[in-house]
Every structure is written in C-alpha cells, then in structure tokens.
Design an enzyme around this catalytic site. Structure first.
Site, PDB file in Angstrom:
ATOM      1  N   VAL A  46       0.837  -1.198   0.000  1.00 29.34           N
ATOM      2  CA  VAL A  46       0.000   0.000   0.000  1.00 29.34           C
ATOM      3  C   VAL A  46       0.875   1.252   0.000  1.00 29.34           C
ATOM      4  O   VAL A  46       0.588   2.223  -0.714  1.00 29.34           O
ATOM      5  CB  VAL A  46      -0.989   0.001   1.191  1.00 29.34           C
ATOM      6  CG1 VAL A  46      -1.834   1.266   1.197  1.00 29.34           C
ATOM      7  CG2 VAL A  46      -1.892  -1.226   1.143  1.00 29.34           C
ATOM      8  N   CYS A  47       1.962   1.229   0.759  1.00 37.13           N
ATOM      9  CA  CYS A  47       2.858   2.393   0.799  1.00 37.13           C
ATOM     10  C   CYS A  47       3.510   2.618  -0.563  1.00 37.13           C
ATOM     11  O   CYS A  47       3.653   3.756  -1.005  1.00 37.13           O
ATOM     12  CB  CYS A  47       3.912   2.224   1.889  1.00 37.13           C
ATOM     13  SG  CYS A  47       3.201   2.194   3.553  1.00 37.13           S
ATOM     14  N   SER A  48       3.881   1.541  -1.214  1.00 31.92           N
ATOM     15  CA  SER A  48       4.456   1.665  -2.557  1.00 31.92           C
ATOM     16  C   SER A  48       3.438   2.260  -3.517  1.00 31.92           C
ATOM     17  O   SER A  48       3.761   3.158  -4.309  1.00 31.92           O
ATOM     18  CB  SER A  48       4.934   0.300  -3.069  1.00 31.92           C
ATOM     19  OG  SER A  48       5.998  -0.178  -2.287  1.00 31.92           O
ATOM     20  N   MET A  51       3.038   6.044  -2.719  1.00 37.68           N
ATOM     21  CA  MET A  51       4.161   6.861  -3.176  1.00 37.68           C
ATOM     22  C   MET A  51       4.193   6.938  -4.706  1.00 37.68           C
ATOM     23  O   MET A  51       4.490   7.994  -5.273  1.00 37.68           O
ATOM     24  CB  MET A  51       5.480   6.335  -2.618  1.00 37.68           C
ATOM     25  CG  MET A  51       5.618   6.474  -1.095  1.00 37.68           C
ATOM     26  SD  MET A  51       5.532   8.188  -0.481  1.00 37.68           S
ATOM     27  CE  MET A  51       3.901   8.215   0.286  1.00 37.68           C
TER      28      MET A  51
END
Length: 155
Positions: A46-48, A51
């Site tokens: 999810v963070c990837s 970003m």
C-alpha cells in the site's frame, strides 16, 4: 493530533534524496508550501502504491510551487533504496527516532508484527507561514488519501 489552523510542528531530520542530507521544515517552507505524506513503511504494497500515486501527480504539485515529502520511520538508507526501486523524484524524510510522528500525534502500532510506533497514513499541507491548511489521517493503514483532494488543497 495536528489539525487545520494549527502551527505545524517544526523538525530537523535526515532526508533521503539519493544521498543523505538534512531537512528543517521551517527552512523548506522558504521555498513555498509543503505536503508531508506520512506512510507506515517502505517496501510494503500500500505504501508503494501511495508513493507511486504521488509520483504520478508530482508535476501538479511542482507547478503550483509546492514541495512534496514522504515521511516514514525507515532509515534514510532504506528510503533511498525504496526511492530507487520506485523511481521516486521527491525526497523522503527519515523519522527513525519517531520524533515527527510523535509531534504530529499520528503514531500507531502493528502489534501483530511486533512493530510499535509507526506513522499512520496521513497527509498535511503546510503553507509558508507554517500553518496546516489541510490534514487527513487514517486509522486504517490500508486506506489511501484522496489524491485529488490533496492536490486541490496544495495548489
């Protein structure tokens, strides 16, 4: 928690920009408004995605004179590897000591993984006067911000 209308807590921290330098928020604001996009951890799905989504919208922020920074508790060395892997063209602030997460009061624990005091997924837009003009914080790390809303708030 920091809210719209509050003075954004100032900080000085390492920054991953392909190298490792230092950033002070109040000095960064000399160049115009800042978006701080907090995320729990590098190299997670999810963070990837988040970003990458900000990278896709980076031109809109840059054209408006706004600077985007990702913020996580990862070390700047890990963040540089994460930037390289994703091809990010914006810098990442390392809060490995958790001072920024605590100052913005957006800490959460991943108890099942044994990882305490990571950043909640959150976005703050801060104007040149160091005032928070937009704040979004999620208690669910699987929920991403409304990117259109962030862009509108930052431009």
């Amino acid at each position: 928690m920091v809210s719209v209308g509050d003075a954004a807590p100032d900080f000085t921290a390492p920054i991953a920009n392909g190298d490792v330098d230092e950033i002070t928020l109040s000095e960064a604001l000399d160049d115009g408004p800042v978006v701080l996009a907090f995320f729990p951890g590098a190299f997670t799905s999810v963070c990837s995605h988040e970003m990458n989504s900000f990278q896709d919208r980076l031109d809109e922020l840059t054209e408006a004179g706004t600077t985007l920074y990702g913020v996580s508790i990862d070390t700047p060395f890990s963040q540089n590897a994460f930037r390289d892997e994703l091809g990010l063209e914006f810098d990442l602030v390392s809060d490995s000591g958790r001072e920024i997460v605590d100052a913005y009061d957006i800490s959460m624990d991943f108890e099942a993984l044994g990882v305490p005091n990571v950043a909640k997924r959150a976005v703050f837009v801060i104007d040149e006067n160091q005032e928070v003009t937009y704040a979004w914080v999620s208690d669910d790390p699987g929920v991403e911000p409304d990117y259109d809303e962030v862009i509108d708030a930052a431009t």
